[in-house]
Structure formats: structure tokens, C-alpha cells
Design a protein around this motif. Structure first.
Motif, PDB file in Angstrom:
ATOM      1  N   SER A   1       0.843  -1.178   0.000  1.00  0.00           N
ATOM      2  CA  SER A   1       0.000   0.000   0.000  1.00  0.00           C
ATOM      3  C   SER A   1       0.883   1.234   0.000  1.00  0.00           C
ATOM      4  N   GLY A   2       0.286   2.375  -0.274  1.00  0.00           N
ATOM      5  CA  GLY A   2       0.991   3.640  -0.180  1.00  0.00           C
ATOM      6  C   GLY A   2       1.431   4.242  -1.490  1.00  0.00           C
ATOM      7  N   GLY A   3       1.217   3.550  -2.583  1.00  0.00           N
ATOM      8  CA  GLY A   3       1.582   4.104  -3.869  1.00  0.00           C
ATOM      9  C   GLY A   3       0.676   5.261  -4.251  1.00  0.00           C
ATOM     10  N   GLY A   4       1.081   5.972  -5.275  1.00  0.00           N
ATOM     11  CA  GLY A   4       0.290   7.100  -5.734  1.00  0.00           C
ATOM     12  C   GLY A   4       1.067   7.968  -6.681  1.00  0.00           C
TER      13      GLY A   4
ATOM     14  N   ARG B   1       6.046   6.911   0.860  1.00  0.00           N
ATOM     15  CA  ARG B   1       6.399   5.705   1.592  1.00  0.00           C
ATOM     16  C   ARG B   1       5.412   4.601   1.267  1.00  0.00           C
ATOM     17  N   VAL B   2       5.933   3.493   0.790  1.00  0.00           N
ATOM     18  CA  VAL B   2       5.112   2.330   0.525  1.00  0.00           C
ATOM     19  C   VAL B   2       5.343   1.300   1.617  1.00  0.00           C
TER      20      VAL B   2
ATOM     21  N   ALA C   1       5.542  -0.021 -11.037  1.00  0.00           N
ATOM     22  CA  ALA C   1       4.818  -0.784 -10.037  1.00  0.00           C
ATOM     23  C   ALA C   1       5.830  -1.368  -9.068  1.00  0.00           C
ATOM     24  N   TYR C   2       5.609  -1.136  -7.800  1.00  0.00           N
ATOM     25  CA  TYR C   2       6.536  -1.588  -6.775  1.00  0.00           C
ATOM     26  C   TYR C   2       5.967  -2.819  -6.086  1.00  0.00           C
ATOM     27  N   TYR C   3       6.784  -3.861  -6.011  1.00  0.00           N
ATOM     28  CA  TYR C   3       6.392  -5.133  -5.435  1.00  0.00           C
ATOM     29  C   TYR C   3       7.283  -5.457  -4.249  1.00  0.00           C
TER      30      TYR C   3
ATOM     31  N   TYR D   1       7.637 -15.163  -1.454  1.00  0.00           N
ATOM     32  CA  TYR D   1       6.304 -14.657  -1.759  1.00  0.00           C
ATOM     33  C   TYR D   1       6.395 -13.251  -2.302  1.00  0.00           C
ATOM     34  N   TRP D   2       5.423 -12.921  -3.138  1.00  0.00           N
ATOM     35  CA  TRP D   2       5.324 -11.602  -3.751  1.00  0.00           C
ATOM     36  C   TRP D   2       3.991 -10.958  -3.443  1.00  0.00           C
ATOM     37  N   GLY D   3       4.009  -9.658  -3.292  1.00  0.00           N
ATOM     38  CA  GLY D   3       2.786  -8.903  -3.161  1.00  0.00           C
ATOM     39  C   GLY D   3       2.184  -8.606  -4.515  1.00  0.00           C
ATOM     40  N   GLN D   4       1.042  -7.933  -4.498  1.00  0.00           N
ATOM     41  CA  GLN D   4       0.322  -7.652  -5.742  1.00  0.00           C
ATOM     42  C   GLN D   4       0.839  -6.408  -6.453  1.00  0.00           C
ATOM     43  N   GLY D   5       1.619  -5.613  -5.779  1.00  0.00           N
ATOM     44  CA  GLY D   5       2.180  -4.414  -6.362  1.00  0.00           C
ATOM     45  C   GLY D   5       1.391  -3.171  -6.037  1.00  0.00           C
ATOM     46  N   THR D   6       2.089  -2.061  -5.950  1.00  0.00           N
ATOM     47  CA  THR D   6       1.458  -0.764  -5.785  1.00  0.00           C
ATOM     48  C   THR D   6       2.128   0.209  -6.750  1.00  0.00           C
ATOM     49  N   GLN D   7       1.324   0.990  -7.433  1.00  0.00           N
ATOM     50  CA  GLN D   7       1.826   1.855  -8.487  1.00  0.00           C
ATOM     51  C   GLN D   7       2.356   3.156  -7.913  1.00  0.00           C
ATOM     52  N   VAL D   8       3.552   3.512  -8.331  1.00  0.00           N
ATOM     53  CA  VAL D   8       4.160   4.794  -7.994  1.00  0.00           C
ATOM     54  C   VAL D   8       4.403   5.539  -9.292  1.00  0.00           C
ATOM     55  N   THR D   9       3.817   6.715  -9.409  1.00  0.00           N
ATOM     56  CA  THR D   9       3.973   7.529 -10.601  1.00  0.00           C
ATOM     57  C   THR D   9       4.547   8.873 -10.206  1.00  0.00           C
ATOM     58  N   VAL D  10       5.649   9.235 -10.822  1.00  0.00           N
ATOM     59  CA  VAL D  10       6.335  10.486 -10.530  1.00  0.00           C
ATOM     60  C   VAL D  10       6.192  11.394 -11.737  1.00  0.00           C
TER      61      VAL D  10
END
Length: 122
Positions: free
Chosen positions: A7-10, A19-20, A92-94, A111-120
Motif C-alpha cells: 500500500s501507499g503508492g500514488g 512511503r510504501v 509498479a513496486y512489489y 512470496y510476492w505482493g500484488q504491487g502498488t503503483q508509484v507515478t512520478v
């Protein structure tokens, strides 16, 4: 049954911070190394940072000095603090974790998470 949830992407402007977080849950006896990886469109997934159970850290050269990985073992959580973000950090950050699921086992399962997108934005 182990799940990693990021969580925490954006969306953030260049030079900004984000911070993710990644929380591991399920059948966990212990967690060894944890890490963050990222994947931009049409590119391979690459390692960003890793942290051991004793808080030893390593970083990709591209993020060294800007990103900080940390963990809270009591919460089964790993964080990635990203400062001075650049457009090239867009991905996408995993999160990844090496987990011992059962007592008596001598190996880790990755194990891997589903990813959270970070766009700059630049």
C-alpha cells in the motif's frame, strides 16, 4: 497461506517523497530477507532494496541515498521510504519476503505482493 499486501503508492511530483508499505500475513513462522522490486511498463522487474532480519540493507545504485528500506518484525511489515523521487522511479513496486511457513522446515519460500503503483510527474 501467506499473503503480502502493498500500500501507499500514488502520484507524486518529482523531488517529492512517498512511503510504501507491505504487510505479510498468514502461516508465518519467521521471515528472513525482505525486499522491494519495481517494474516499469515494457521493462524487466528489477531489485530496488533488500533488508535482512537483522536490518542489513542493500540498495540498487539508482536509488542509493534517496530510498530507505526498513522493517518492523513485530508487524511483519517492510517499508520503503522514497525521497527525491525522479520520473525514472515510476513503476509498479512489489514487495518480496522469504518466509518459513512451518516449524521444523529448513527452507524459505519466496512470496510476492500484488504491487502498488508509484507515478512520478516531471
Amino acid at each position: 497461506q501467506v499473503q503480502l499486501v502493498e500500500s501507499g503508492g500514488g502520484l507524486v511530483q518529482a523531488g517529492g517523497s512517498l512511503r510504501v508499505s507491505c504487510v505479510a500475513s498468514g502461516s508465518i513462522v519467521s521471515i528472513g530477507d525482505m525486499g522491494w522490486y519495481r517494474q516499469a511498463p515494457r521493462k524487466q522487474r528489477e531489485l530496488v532494496a533488500t533488508i535482512t532480519s537483522s536490518d542489513q540493507t542493500k540498495y540498487a545504485d539508482s536509488v542509493k541515498g534517496r530510498f530507505t528500506i526498513s522493517r518492523d518484525n513485530a508487524k511483519n511489515t517492510v517499508y520503503l521510504q522514497m525521497n527525491l523521487l525522479k520520473s525514472e522511479d515510476t513503476a509498479a513496486y512489489y514487495c518480496n519476503a522469504k518466509v518459513i511457513r512451518s516449524s521444523g522446515t529448513q527452507w524459505y519460500t519466496s512470496y510476492w505482493g500484488q504491487g502498488t503503483q508509484v507515478t512520478v510527474s516531471s
